[in-house]
Design a protein around this motif. Structure first.
Motif, PDB file in Angstrom:
ATOM      1  N   ALA A  18     -11.315  37.970 -27.317  1.00 52.47           N
ATOM      2  CA  ALA A  18     -11.456  38.157 -25.872  1.00 52.47           C
ATOM      3  C   ALA A  18     -11.761  39.612 -25.544  1.00 52.47           C
ATOM      4  N   ARG A  19     -11.103  40.532 -26.260  1.00 48.76           N
ATOM      5  CA  ARG A  19     -11.362  41.952 -26.043  1.00 48.76           C
ATOM      6  C   ARG A  19     -12.801  42.292 -26.395  1.00 48.76           C
ATOM      7  N   GLU A  20     -13.285  41.769 -27.514  1.00 50.21           N
ATOM      8  CA  GLU A  20     -14.658  42.034 -27.937  1.00 50.21           C
ATOM      9  C   GLU A  20     -15.660  41.455 -26.938  1.00 50.21           C
ATOM     10  N   ALA A  21     -15.371  40.281 -26.409  1.00 48.24           N
ATOM     11  CA  ALA A  21     -16.251  39.683 -25.414  1.00 48.24           C
ATOM     12  C   ALA A  21     -16.301  40.544 -24.152  1.00 48.24           C
ATOM     13  N   ALA A  27     -20.761  46.588 -22.021  1.00 48.60           N
ATOM     14  CA  ALA A  27     -21.938  47.242 -22.597  1.00 48.60           C
ATOM     15  C   ALA A  27     -23.215  46.779 -21.907  1.00 48.60           C
ATOM     16  N   ASP A  28     -23.217  45.548 -21.381  1.00 47.00           N
ATOM     17  CA  ASP A  28     -24.374  45.013 -20.675  1.00 47.00           C
ATOM     18  C   ASP A  28     -24.291  45.245 -19.165  1.00 47.00           C
ATOM     19  N   ASP A  29     -23.432  46.167 -18.743  1.00 44.86           N
ATOM     20  CA  ASP A  29     -23.235  46.513 -17.328  1.00 44.86           C
ATOM     21  C   ASP A  29     -22.746  45.341 -16.484  1.00 44.86           C
ATOM     22  N   HIS A  30     -21.883  44.517 -17.057  1.00 46.87           N
ATOM     23  CA  HIS A  30     -21.229  43.433 -16.319  1.00 46.87           C
ATOM     24  C   HIS A  30     -19.735  43.722 -16.287  1.00 46.87           C
ATOM     25  N   ASP A  31     -19.116  43.401 -15.162  1.00 50.84           N
ATOM     26  CA  ASP A  31     -17.681  43.600 -15.008  1.00 50.84           C
ATOM     27  C   ASP A  31     -16.951  42.342 -15.484  1.00 50.84           C
ATOM     28  N   GLU A  35     -16.659  38.677 -13.573  1.00 51.56           N
ATOM     29  CA  GLU A  35     -17.169  37.467 -14.216  1.00 51.56           C
ATOM     30  C   GLU A  35     -16.080  36.386 -14.256  1.00 51.56           C
ATOM     31  N   LYS A  36     -14.867  36.782 -14.597  1.00 52.77           N
ATOM     32  CA  LYS A  36     -13.756  35.830 -14.686  1.00 52.77           C
ATOM     33  C   LYS A  36     -13.426  35.264 -13.302  1.00 52.77           C
ATOM     34  N   LYS A  37     -13.405  36.129 -12.285  1.00 56.02           N
ATOM     35  CA  LYS A  37     -13.118  35.675 -10.932  1.00 56.02           C
ATOM     36  C   LYS A  37     -14.196  34.716 -10.432  1.00 56.02           C
ATOM     37  N   GLN A  38     -15.450  35.017 -10.738  1.00 61.77           N
ATOM     38  CA  GLN A  38     -16.555  34.164 -10.309  1.00 61.77           C
ATOM     39  C   GLN A  38     -16.468  32.790 -10.976  1.00 61.77           C
ATOM     40  N   ALA A  39     -16.155  32.756 -12.257  1.00 65.76           N
ATOM     41  CA  ALA A  39     -16.020  31.487 -12.966  1.00 65.76           C
ATOM     42  C   ALA A  39     -14.860  30.672 -12.401  1.00 65.76           C
ATOM     43  N   LYS A  40     -13.753  31.345 -12.108  1.00 62.22           N
ATOM     44  CA  LYS A  40     -12.586  30.660 -11.553  1.00 62.22           C
ATOM     45  C   LYS A  40     -12.905  30.100 -10.167  1.00 62.22           C
ATOM     46  N   ARG A  41     -13.616  30.884  -9.359  1.00 61.01           N
ATOM     47  CA  ARG A  41     -13.988  30.455  -8.017  1.00 61.01           C
ATOM     48  C   ARG A  41     -14.934  29.251  -8.086  1.00 61.01           C
ATOM     49  N   ALA A  42     -15.859  29.258  -9.040  1.00 59.89           N
ATOM     50  CA  ALA A  42     -16.817  28.162  -9.173  1.00 59.89           C
ATOM     51  C   ALA A  42     -16.123  26.863  -9.559  1.00 59.89           C
TER      52      ALA A  42
END
Length: 57
Positions: A18-21, A27-31, A35-42
């Motif tokens: 999970a840490r590596e992910a 590294a790809d300029d994503h928070d 991302e986790k909040k957006q997936a949970k909301r979806a």
């Protein structure tokens, strides 16, 4: 005697994955948090559309 709280257990190897992910996302300029909040909301809102409620789907 049991404990007051149940602590979620996660294997060390899973925590490292999970840490590596998260590091890869950064590294790809994503928070990772966003991302986790957006997936949970979806997933939470998946069945709450007007169409889903109206049709009973």
């Amino acid at each position: 005697m049991g404990g007051f709280f149940s602590y979620p257990r996660i294997a060390l190897a899973d925590a490292r994955k999970a840490r590596e992910a998260a590091k890869d996302l950064l590294a790809d300029d994503h928070d990772p948090s966003a991302e986790k909040k957006q997936a949970k909301r979806a997933t939470r809102n998946a069945g709450n559309s007007f169409e889903a409620v109206a049709t009973g789907a």
